[in-house]
Design a protein around this motif. Structure first.
Motif, PDB file in Angstrom:
ATOM      1  N   LYS A 202       0.828  -1.210   0.000  1.00 37.50           N
ATOM      2  CA  LYS A 202       0.000   0.000   0.000  1.00 37.50           C
ATOM      3  C   LYS A 202       0.861   1.257   0.000  1.00 37.50           C
ATOM      4  CE  LYS A 202      -3.910  -2.208   2.282  1.00 37.50           C
ATOM      5  NZ  LYS A 202      -4.670  -2.337   3.533  1.00 37.50           N
ATOM      6  N   GLU A 203       2.013   1.183   0.644  1.00 35.03           N
ATOM      7  CA  GLU A 203       2.905   2.345   0.662  1.00 35.03           C
ATOM      8  C   GLU A 203       3.419   2.665  -0.733  1.00 35.03           C
ATOM      9  OE1 GLU A 203       5.792   1.120   3.523  1.00 35.03           O
ATOM     10  OE2 GLU A 203       4.611   1.780   5.258  1.00 35.03           O
ATOM     11  N   ALA A 204       3.500   1.653  -1.602  1.00 31.28           N
ATOM     12  CA  ALA A 204       3.970   1.860  -2.970  1.00 31.28           C
ATOM     13  C   ALA A 204       2.808   2.038  -3.953  1.00 31.28           C
ATOM     14  CB  ALA A 204       4.843   0.675  -3.403  1.00 31.28           C
ATOM     15  N   TYR A 205       1.582   1.988  -3.465  1.00 32.30           N
ATOM     16  CA  TYR A 205       0.392   2.066  -4.323  1.00 32.30           C
ATOM     17  C   TYR A 205       0.252   3.483  -4.878  1.00 32.30           C
ATOM     18  CZ  TYR A 205      -4.344   0.614  -5.735  1.00 32.30           C
ATOM     19  OH  TYR A 205      -5.468   0.263  -6.446  1.00 32.30           O
ATOM     20  N   VAL A 206      -0.170   3.584  -6.127  1.00 31.87           N
ATOM     21  CA  VAL A 206      -0.337   4.889  -6.763  1.00 31.87           C
ATOM     22  C   VAL A 206      -1.706   5.462  -6.396  1.00 31.87           C
ATOM     23  CG1 VAL A 206      -0.431   6.149  -8.942  1.00 31.87           C
ATOM     24  CG2 VAL A 206       1.169   4.238  -8.671  1.00 31.87           C
ATOM     25  N   GLY A 207      -1.712   6.574  -5.659  1.00 30.54           N
ATOM     26  CA  GLY A 207      -2.965   7.202  -5.256  1.00 30.54           C
ATOM     27  C   GLY A 207      -3.624   6.502  -4.079  1.00 30.54           C
TER      28      GLY A 207
ATOM     29  N   GLY B 180      -7.523   4.340  -8.799  1.00 29.19           N
ATOM     30  CA  GLY B 180      -7.196   3.876 -10.143  1.00 29.19           C
ATOM     31  C   GLY B 180      -5.992   2.959 -10.151  1.00 29.19           C
ATOM     32  N   GLY B 181      -5.283   2.902  -9.026  1.00 26.06           N
ATOM     33  CA  GLY B 181      -4.144   2.010  -8.888  1.00 26.06           C
ATOM     34  C   GLY B 181      -3.013   2.270  -9.868  1.00 26.06           C
TER      35      GLY B 181
ATOM     36  N   LEU C  33      -4.927  11.718  -7.353  1.00 25.14           N
ATOM     37  CA  LEU C  33      -3.898  11.130  -6.508  1.00 25.14           C
ATOM     38  C   LEU C  33      -4.119  11.402  -5.026  1.00 25.14           C
ATOM     39  CD1 LEU C  33      -0.705  11.733  -8.674  1.00 25.14           C
ATOM     40  CD2 LEU C  33      -2.078   9.648  -8.436  1.00 25.14           C
ATOM     41  N   ARG C  34      -5.029  12.328  -4.706  1.00 25.88           N
ATOM     42  CA  ARG C  34      -5.443  12.533  -3.311  1.00 25.88           C
ATOM     43  C   ARG C  34      -6.929  12.832  -3.274  1.00 25.88           C
ATOM     44  NH1 ARG C  34      -1.311  15.926  -4.700  1.00 25.88           N
ATOM     45  NH2 ARG C  34       0.394  15.227  -3.397  1.00 25.88           N
ATOM     46  N   PRO C  35      -7.553  12.665  -2.126  1.00 26.47           N
ATOM     47  CA  PRO C  35      -8.994  12.923  -2.033  1.00 26.47           C
ATOM     48  C   PRO C  35      -9.366  14.322  -2.511  1.00 26.47           C
ATOM     49  CG  PRO C  35      -8.212  11.802  -0.066  1.00 26.47           C
ATOM     50  CD  PRO C  35      -6.987  12.154  -0.858  1.00 26.47           C
TER      51      PRO C  35
END
Length: 298
Positions: A79-84, A208-209, A216-218
């Motif tokens: 999750k730390e490497a997950y995009v967005g 979108g992963g 990329l942020r809320p």
């Protein structure tokens, strides 16, 4: 020709499989990882001397919990490497899940995101106690903590979740009504209709992963969310349609662009307006929205 009966270990595992999957999914938020946990549980279960097990269901839940805890710790690095933003994997569920109010609430996108803020042990203790009503003694055996420590963890986790969960319980019909208004607004592309159904401080979280476009942020605030949907959803001319469904025991929409699944949209409703939108577009998380996944607390 008669089919030989399954061995006792297999029969017991199959009988409790839906429960074990539900436990693993509640802890992980990922069906793929929950399936891996069940495979690991099975490999350990077949080595157990059943004559020494007084409560086979409890023992299976214990094994599943331990494997899910191990998986949670490895998922943290992913999750730390997950995009967005990362959202739970949506599951198409049967009507009986929606009828179990406590299970449906615990599996809602809003609450599962709250569970993401707990430590792995806190999440395991909270899920086992609050959702599956497992005894403190059994939880202590599952997480490898003393009875006193488990009680403290449960109290702390409950306080943390209560402070962040929706203050009011919203009926499925109220959520469905808000979704219908949202669906109409999206299909017509009417910005004012969108504004009318959204709370002023609505938060949109898109997943979108790194595969599909997503913020990329809320995105916070009704006007920004409207701009995101009206101007940013399809970058090509396409017909948007919403298909009402039940995901994780709660009303949701499957959004399609020209008939192809674009994503699953779940919402949080407060005082009749949508205060949270959770939009999963990552294709890897959309494999379980066209066939039901059986879930149970029993």
């Amino acid at each position: 020709m008669a089919i030989p009966p399954a061995d006792p270990a297999t029969e017991t595992f199959v009988a409790h499989r839906n429960l074990l999957f539900t436990v693993a999914y509640e802890m992980l938020g990922s069906a793929a990882d929950a399936e891996d946990v069940l495979q690991e549980t099975w490999l350990r279960w077949v080595k157990v001397d059943l004559a020494q097990v007084s409560d086979q269901r409890a023992y299976l839940v214990r094994i599943t919990t331990r494997q899910a805890l191990n998986r949670l710790r490895t998922m943290k690095r992913r999750k730390e490497a997950y995009v967005g933003p990362w959202l739970p994997e949506p599951l198409l569920t049967a009507p009986d899940v929606a009828e179990d109010v406590e299970l449906a609430e615990s599996m809602s996108m809003a609450l599962m995101l709250v569970l993401e803020t707990l430590s792995p042990t806190e999440r395991a203790v909270f899920v086992l106690r609050e959702v599956f009503e497992v005894s403190y003694a059994e939880i202590a055996a599952a997480v490898g903590k003393s009875l006193a420590a488990v009680r403290q963890i449960a109290h702390r986790a409950r306080q943390h979740v209560d402070a962040r969960r929706p203050r009011q319980v919203v009926s499925a019909s109220e959520t469905q009504a808000a979704l219908e208004s949202l669906q109409y607004a999206l299909e017509t592309g009417d910005p004012q209709r969108l504004l009318d159904v959204l709370a002023p401080d609505v938060v949109l979280v898109g997943d979108g992963g790194g595969v599909k476009q997503a913020a990329l942020r809320p995105v916070i605030g009704a006007e920004k969310v409207v701009r995101m949907f009206v101007g940013g959803l399809p970058k090509v001319e396409a017909t948007i349609t919403g298909e009402p469904t039940v995901v994780n025991g709660n009303p949701a929409l499957v959004l399609r662009l020209d008939g192809e699944i674009d994503g699953v949209l779940a919402v949080r409703v407060e005082q009749g307006r949508i205060s949270g939108i959770y939009y999963v577009r990552n294709p890897e998380k959309l494999t379980r929205v066209e066939s039901e996944t059986p879930l149970t607390r029993r």
